[in-house]
Structures are given as C-alpha cells and as structure tokens.
Write an enzyme that holds these catalytic residues in place. Structure first.
Site, PDB file in Angstrom:
ATOM      1  N   THR A  13      27.525 -15.022  38.991  1.00  0.00           N
ATOM      2  CA  THR A  13      26.936 -16.174  38.308  1.00  0.00           C
ATOM      3  C   THR A  13      26.751 -17.339  39.267  1.00  0.00           C
ATOM      4  O   THR A  13      25.748 -18.061  39.212  1.00  0.00           O
ATOM      5  CB  THR A  13      27.812 -16.600  37.121  1.00  0.00           C
ATOM      6  OG1 THR A  13      28.010 -15.472  36.256  1.00  0.00           O
ATOM      7  CG2 THR A  13      27.169 -17.718  36.324  1.00  0.00           C
ATOM      8  N   LYS A  14      27.699 -17.531  40.173  1.00  0.00           N
ATOM      9  CA  LYS A  14      27.585 -18.583  41.186  1.00  0.00           C
ATOM     10  C   LYS A  14      26.345 -18.377  42.039  1.00  0.00           C
ATOM     11  O   LYS A  14      25.590 -19.323  42.308  1.00  0.00           O
ATOM     12  CB  LYS A  14      28.851 -18.593  42.041  1.00  0.00           C
ATOM     13  CG  LYS A  14      28.749 -19.335  43.362  1.00  0.00           C
ATOM     14  CD  LYS A  14      28.572 -20.829  43.195  1.00  0.00           C
ATOM     15  CE  LYS A  14      28.656 -21.525  44.545  1.00  0.00           C
ATOM     16  NZ  LYS A  14      28.432 -22.976  44.441  1.00  0.00           N
TER      17      LYS A  14
END
Length: 230
Positions: A168-169
């Site tokens: 997600t980062k």
C-alpha cells in the site's frame, strides 16, 4: 504492561519518530550508523542493532530500503540472531513486499511477530506525531503495539497480511508522484502564461485540481523554498 522500546535507524524520519516517543516520557534504546543521530533523537545509545534487539520488547526499523533492512536482519550483529520469542518487530521502511514476507517468515520461526508499516506524511508529520501508517501482518500483534505507534502516528490502518502495508505504501508513493509531476507541469504552464502562481494555487485548492502537492508543496516551492516543499 510497560514495553522496552528499541529503534534502529534514527535518520530524517526515524529520528523524528524516536523524538516523539522520548517526548512522551518513554525511554528508547537506539542504534544508527551515525552515532550523532542517536543523541539528537534523545535515545539511549546501543552498541549495535543486535544490542537493540537484545534489550527491547518492541523494535522499530526505519531504514532506506529492503537491501539495508536485510543487512540489519541477517548480517553480522544482525537482529534475527538476537531475537527471542514474544518480541514484535515493526519495519517502517519503504521495503519490497516480497522481501518483507520472507523476513516475516524467518522471524515467525523464532516466535517473533513482524509487522510491515508503511508511513505517509513526511518529516513535518513525523515531527508532530501525525503520521499515517498502513500496516501488514497479524492484527493481534498490531493491537499489542498500537500504544507505541500512537506516539508518532495519528492514523493507523491494518491493511491485511504480511506485505500488505508495504504494498500500500508503494501504491501511495506512485499516486503521489503522479500528482506531483502533473502539478509541476501545470505550474510551469501557468508561469509561462504570465499568471500569478499564488493565485493559481488558491484556485486549485478550492477546485477539483486540489491534491497534496498543491496544498503542501507548491505554496513553498513558488517562493523559492524548494527544500521545505519536498
């Protein structure tokens, strides 16, 4: 139960996160390749990364990339060899999900829970303790350390299994880069058109073109304060 907290990597982001913990009244056992960073963050110095692992219940990592994380985990005086059952390790680095999952499995074999926690907000949010965290790994492990993470994060999301936080980062970084690049092109076009850039930004920030770059970066960049805008 009180936790002994360790932090490895006390640079631009890690030092600020450590500072938040220390200002909250919690001691932090710290290690960084640059020893001056340890004192600047207010941490108690450890001789090595392994010494941090040996002396802490919760160990946080803030390192440049997976290559460095792997060196800290597996290398000479690495933290995996010093791990003991019941510890929680939290990787706040921008790391490759495949590497993260492999490291998590190796720690799990030693009874250590490993969380990957992507961060967003930059140095300013780290300084204020207002980071956003996107966390992958065991939900119960996250619940057991949410008080520690709460010292420097105001938003904590459990994304899913191991690797999900770092995935997600990376997606967030990609989206941010697209918005930043597009905004830069638009601002160059506005300047060439002879428009007042501050007024243009005011318009964007009240319109559908608003994004992180128009709010937080370009108001500083157009005044020549580029380093504070990135």
């Amino acid at each position: 139960m009180s936790k002994n907290i360790g932090f490895i990597g006390l640079g631009n982001m890690g030092g600020r996160m450590t500072g938040c913990i220390v200002r909250a009244g919690q001691a932090v056992l710290g290690y960084d390749a640059k020893t001056e960073n340890i004192a600047a963050a207010g941490a108690t110095p450890a001789d090595s990364a392994a010494a941090v692992m040996a002396g802490a219940d919760v160990v946080l990592l803030s390192l440049p990339d997976s290559r460095v994380v792997e060196a800290v985990v597996y290398g000479d005086s690495g933290i995996l060899a010093a791990a003991r059952e019941g510890q929680v390790v939290i990787d706040l680095s921008t790391s490759a999900p495949d590497s993260t999952r492999a490291i998590a499995a190796d720690f799990a074999a030693r009874g250590v829970r490993f969380l990957d926690a992507g961060i967003s907000g930059g140095a300013a949010a780290a300084e204020k303790g207002q980071l956003t965290l996107m966390v992958g790994g065991d939900a119960d492990a996250l619940a057991s350390v949410d008080d520690v993470l709460g010292y420097f994060a105001s938003n904590i999301f459990h994304i899913g299994e191991s690797g999900a936080g770092h995935t997600t980062k990376l997606l967030n970084n990609f989206l941010n880069a697209v918005a930043l690049s597009a905004t830069a092109e638009v601002m160059v076009a506005a300047k060439k058109a002879g428009l007042d850039l501050a007024t243009v930004l005011d318009v964007f920030n009240k319109s559908s073109g608003v994004n992180f770059a128009t709010i937080n970066r370009f108001p500083k960049i157009i005044t020549g304060d580029y380093l504070k805008g990135v």
